[in-house]
Design a protein around this motif. Sequence first.
Motif, PDB file in Angstrom:
ATOM      1  N   SER A  85      -2.592  -1.952  -3.262  1.00  0.00           N
ATOM      2  CA  SER A  85      -1.955  -0.862  -2.415  1.00  0.00           C
ATOM      3  C   SER A  85      -2.146  -0.938  -1.035  1.00  0.00           C
ATOM      4  N   TRP A 123       0.143  -2.959   0.795  1.00  0.00           N
ATOM      5  CA  TRP A 123       1.479  -2.404   1.105  1.00  0.00           C
ATOM      6  C   TRP A 123       1.572  -1.373   2.214  1.00  0.00           C
ATOM      7  N   GLU A 141       4.483  -2.328   4.483  1.00  0.00           N
ATOM      8  CA  GLU A 141       5.318  -1.055   4.612  1.00  0.00           C
ATOM      9  C   GLU A 141       5.617  -0.942   6.105  1.00  0.00           C
ATOM     10  N   TYR A 164       1.267   0.477  -7.474  1.00  0.00           N
ATOM     11  CA  TYR A 164       1.527   0.399  -8.946  1.00  0.00           C
ATOM     12  C   TYR A 164       1.217   1.575  -9.589  1.00  0.00           C
ATOM     13  N   GLY A 191       2.308  -3.367  -3.201  1.00  0.00           N
ATOM     14  CA  GLY A 191       2.826  -2.328  -3.497  1.00  0.00           C
ATOM     15  C   GLY A 191       2.166  -1.268  -4.084  1.00  0.00           C
ATOM     16  N   HIS A 239       8.604   1.482  -3.684  1.00  0.00           N
ATOM     17  CA  HIS A 239       7.324   1.526  -3.358  1.00  0.00           C
ATOM     18  C   HIS A 239       6.414  -0.268  -3.293  1.00  0.00           C
ATOM     19  N   LYS A 240       7.548  -1.075  -3.531  1.00  0.00           N
ATOM     20  CA  LYS A 240       6.819  -2.414  -3.647  1.00  0.00           C
ATOM     21  C   LYS A 240       7.739  -3.415  -3.024  1.00  0.00           C
ATOM     22  N   ASP A 294      11.100  -4.567  -4.153  1.00  0.00           N
ATOM     23  CA  ASP A 294      12.128  -3.566  -4.035  1.00  0.00           C
ATOM     24  C   ASP A 294      13.196  -3.899  -2.801  1.00  0.00           C
TER      25      ASP A 294
END
Length: 242
Positions: free
Chosen positions: A126, A129, A134, A170, A168, A179-180, A183
């Motif tokens: 996380s 990401w 992100e 999860y 991401g 969110h990954k 994607d």
Amino acid sequence: MHHATQTLQQIVDTHRTLAIERDKLLQEIRRLPGFNRFLLPKDFSQLRASAPSGPVVVLNAAKRRCDALIVLADVDHVIHVPLPNFTFQRSTDLQGILKSFLRHALVERTGQVERWDRGTWESFLSPLWKSVVEPVMDALAFSTPGELSHIFWCPTGPFVFLPIHAAGLYDAKYSAPGHKVFDFVVSSYVPTLSILAPSRNTHVAHNDDFRLLAVRQPPTDGQLSRLPGVHTELEHIQESLG
């Protein structure tokens, strides 16, 4: 003393003469067609040519700051994306978590038991990401899941040891797409920008005598688990090559 000084002067003169001769040779070489940048750093137009199939993202981590540098084929400048929420120390901590995962995988193969918290995976992926991937996706305006673009990650320093392609969220509440990293993009890794640059000579001669050696590793004596699919892959290779 005078003799030693004179000898030193002769050495200096020799180096100067060789340097001048080298410069003249380089100038002569650079006048040849296709060699105008011989032994010179690539200019940005050449680096841009490295990204015809998708953006190239250079990830840099230093003790003072972390940044992403994005190169696009149709943009005449580097897009700078600061990563203020990611630090060099954080990257080191994540490397430690990854080593723990690898130790767990080894213990699992040997049949021993070790407690493993699945939530640790989420705590590992996380921050990659939120703090790294992100911001890059936002800078590239990749906002629609499913419209997969190709992206080339060029990690440096501690980023080399982190699975950027798997970053991401999860947790179950983030099960919806968006969110990954996968994607939005199909990830590849490159060690340098120049490796993607078009070669001056793209012609590949056809060889009717082409041969390929494929080695299939048989199972070891219980030391490692079997690698599934090896036999099938080798059969596909044989069929493809006739």
